[in-house]
Design a protein around this motif. Structure first.
Motif, short mmCIF file in Angstrom:
data_model
loop_
_atom_site.label_atom_id
_atom_site.label_comp_id
_atom_site.label_asym_id
_atom_site.label_seq_id
_atom_site.Cartn_x
_atom_site.Cartn_y
_atom_site.Cartn_z
N THR A 86 98.50 64.58 90.99
CA THR A 86 97.86 64.00 89.80
C THR A 86 96.38 64.37 89.75
OG1 THR A 86 99.42 62.14 89.80
CG2 THR A 86 97.36 61.85 88.59
N ASN A 87 95.71 64.28 90.88
CA ASN A 87 94.29 64.66 90.93
C ASN A 87 94.09 66.15 90.70
OD1 ASN A 87 93.37 62.04 91.40
ND2 ASN A 87 93.62 62.24 93.62
N VAL A 88 95.00 66.97 91.22
CA VAL A 88 94.91 68.42 91.02
C VAL A 88 95.02 68.75 89.53
CG1 VAL A 88 96.17 70.58 91.36
CG2 VAL A 88 95.69 69.11 93.32
N VAL A 89 95.99 68.13 88.86
CA VAL A 89 96.17 68.38 87.42
C VAL A 89 94.93 67.93 86.66
CG1 VAL A 89 97.49 67.71 85.38
CG2 VAL A 89 98.68 68.28 87.49
N HIS A 90 94.39 66.78 87.02
CA HIS A 90 93.19 66.29 86.34
C HIS A 90 92.02 67.25 86.51
CE1 HIS A 90 90.16 63.67 84.73
NE2 HIS A 90 89.53 63.57 85.89
N HIS A 91 91.84 67.74 87.72
CA HIS A 91 90.75 68.69 87.98
C HIS A 91 90.96 69.97 87.18
CE1 HIS A 91 87.60 70.84 90.12
NE2 HIS A 91 88.46 71.82 90.35
N ARG A 92 92.21 70.43 87.10
CA ARG A 92 92.48 71.66 86.34
C ARG A 92 92.23 71.45 84.86
NH1 ARG A 92 95.40 75.53 84.11
NH2 ARG A 92 95.85 77.44 85.29
N ARG A 93 92.55 70.26 84.34
CA ARG A 93 92.28 69.96 82.94
C ARG A 93 90.78 70.04 82.65
NH1 ARG A 93 95.96 67.38 79.57
NH2 ARG A 93 98.00 66.96 80.49
N ARG A 94 89.98 69.48 83.55
CA ARG A 94 88.53 69.52 83.34
C ARG A 94 88.03 70.96 83.34
NH1 ARG A 94 85.75 65.54 87.53
NH2 ARG A 94 87.16 66.70 88.89
N THR A 95 88.57 71.77 84.26
CA THR A 95 88.19 73.18 84.31
C THR A 95 88.58 73.89 83.02
OG1 THR A 95 88.46 73.19 86.72
CG2 THR A 95 88.44 75.33 85.60
N ALA A 96 89.78 73.59 82.53
CA ALA A 96 90.25 74.22 81.28
C ALA A 96 89.38 73.81 80.10
CB ALA A 96 91.71 73.83 81.03
N ARG A 97 88.95 72.54 80.06
CA ARG A 97 88.08 72.09 78.97
C ARG A 97 86.74 72.83 78.99
NH1 ARG A 97 90.26 66.82 79.97
NH2 ARG A 97 88.51 66.33 81.36
N ARG A 98 86.20 73.03 80.19
CA ARG A 98 84.94 73.77 80.28
C ARG A 98 85.12 75.21 79.82
NH1 ARG A 98 84.26 70.74 85.22
NH2 ARG A 98 85.07 72.50 86.43
N HIS A 99 86.28 75.80 80.16
CA HIS A 99 86.56 77.17 79.74
C HIS A 99 86.69 77.25 78.22
CE1 HIS A 99 89.26 80.65 78.92
NE2 HIS A 99 88.45 81.24 79.79
N ARG A 100 87.39 76.28 77.63
CA ARG A 100 87.53 76.28 76.17
C ARG A 100 86.18 76.13 75.49
NH1 ARG A 100 92.22 73.15 77.20
NH2 ARG A 100 91.03 71.24 76.82
N ALA A 101 85.34 75.26 76.05
CA ALA A 101 84.02 75.08 75.46
C ALA A 101 83.22 76.38 75.50
CB ALA A 101 83.27 73.97 76.20
N LEU A 102 83.36 77.11 76.60
CA LEU A 102 82.67 78.39 76.72
C LEU A 102 83.19 79.39 75.70
CD1 LEU A 102 80.74 80.33 78.22
CD2 LEU A 102 82.61 80.82 79.81
N MET A 103 84.52 79.44 75.53
CA MET A 103 85.12 80.37 74.58
C MET A 103 84.72 80.04 73.15
SD MET A 103 86.70 82.56 76.41
CE MET A 103 87.67 83.41 75.17
N GLU A 104 84.57 78.76 72.86
CA GLU A 104 84.20 78.36 71.50
C GLU A 104 82.80 78.79 71.14
OE1 GLU A 104 84.85 74.19 71.46
OE2 GLU A 104 87.05 74.36 71.33
N ARG A 105 81.96 79.01 72.15
CA ARG A 105 80.59 79.45 71.88
C ARG A 105 80.50 80.96 71.68
NH1 ARG A 105 79.38 75.48 75.94
NH2 ARG A 105 79.17 77.11 77.54
N MET A 106 81.60 81.65 71.93
CA MET A 106 81.61 83.09 71.75
C MET A 106 81.87 83.44 70.29
SD MET A 106 83.74 84.28 75.15
CE MET A 106 83.49 86.01 74.78
#
Length: 212
Positions: free
Chosen positions: A76-96
């Motif tokens: 559960t913690n692993v999935v949560h950490h991966r979700r946070r990483t994915a959100r940061r990645h999406r935020a980066l992509m949205e700025r492109m």
């Protein structure tokens, strides 16, 4: 006399970890998939879960029963950490800068079955739930843990598990129905538009029709 299984896990015995994976790897995978909805992401999370399990092996309590609740808590913690990483990645992509226009593939999905719409509605509803509600649903309903084991996996009181599960079930049903209504309306419109388009280009076959 051979040490108990938990003691062997704490000591880093490789054969015991192999048994742990054989016994519970599928349950961990199913849990990760239910939280992510993606087969490949679930596979990555399983690998990370057992790597984390090895790293945290000394935290295993010497006494107790099945280690499945402990494993699912780590997953559960692993999935949560991966979700946070994915959100940061999406935020980066949205700025492109935005990409060029892509071809319209709408016609290829017009004929989707309604059960796919229902799956999408439930998947969307799960994403709309809060993280605590989503986790308690995954552990109690899909992983089949009882209240006590779920409380152990999440590190919360049993009473909290009960109240979260009741709330999560009500909210999931409400959101899924709402999403299904929203999904089916545009799908029906697409099917109607496609039917009208096909009707408009259908060739005439009746005698006496046309200029000839």
């Amino acid at each position: 006399m051979e040490p108990p299984f938990r003691a062997r896990i704490r000591a880093g015995d490789e054969n015991s970890f192999r048994v742990l994976f054989q016994d519970h790897g599928r349950a961990v995978y199913n849990h990760c998939f239910r939280l992510t909805g993606d087969w490949s992401v679930a596979e990555d999370c399983v690998s990370l879960t057992f790597l984390e399990t090895w790293r945290m092996r000394e935290k295993v309590e010497p006494d107790g029963g099945s280690l499945l609740p402990w494993l699912l808590g780590i997953a559960t913690n692993v999935v949560h950490h991966r979700r946070r990483t994915a959100r940061r990645h999406r935020a980066l992509m949205e700025r492109m800068p935005p990409p060029g226009l892509l071809p319209d593939f709408a016609d290829e999905v017009v004929g989707r079955l309604e059960d796919q719409e229902r799956i999408a509605a439930v998947r969307k509803a799960l994403d709309q739930l809060s993280r605590p509600d989503r986790e308690v649903l995954a552990l109690c309903v899909w992983a089949g843990l009882d209240y006590v084991a779920t409380a152990e996996a999440l590190g919360i009181p049993v009473g909290t598990v009960r109240s979260r599960l009741s709330r999560a079930r009500r909210r999931l049903e409400k959101l899924a129905l709402k999403n299904l209504e929203q999904n089916l309306e545009p799908a029906a419109a697409r099917r109607q538009q496609t039917g009208d388009r096909h009707e408009a280009v259908r060739p005439s076959s009746g005698k006496g029709e046309g200029p000839w």
